[in-house]
Write an enzyme that holds these catalytic residues in place. Sequence first.
Site: not given
Length: 136
Positions: A11, A85, A89
């Site tokens: 996250c 996120c 990522c």
Amino acid sequence: MSDKPSVLFVCVHNAGRSQMAAGLLTHLAGDAVEVRSAGSAPAEAINPVAVEAMREIGIDITAERPKALTSDAVAAGDVVITMGCGDTCPVFPGKRYLDWELDDPAGQGIEAVRPIRDEIRRRVEALITELGAAAR
């Protein structure tokens, strides 16, 4: 190389959702699953309300610290679970990615964080079944 599945929870701040998920998976699956968590912009400390919500169900995450997301961490995971996120990522071919849309507990009181924790628990329990890991 380990033969047990490896899960990475990601996250933004690695202070709430991903820490609760990692704590739950570690608690429920024990050493049957390798568990990591990280954040795309890690906070200084774990959200104290997330710590309190986990304490209520007998899981202590006070020793955890937010960690920065690295390409190595993503590469090491069999399953990468993102929680807000976005595009930060890294994506590697051959990895299984899941995006769990969950409210962010940042700035929320315990009454708002409990349902987030409970939904994470439900999803972690389903993940344990999918991975074929025995839950405690």
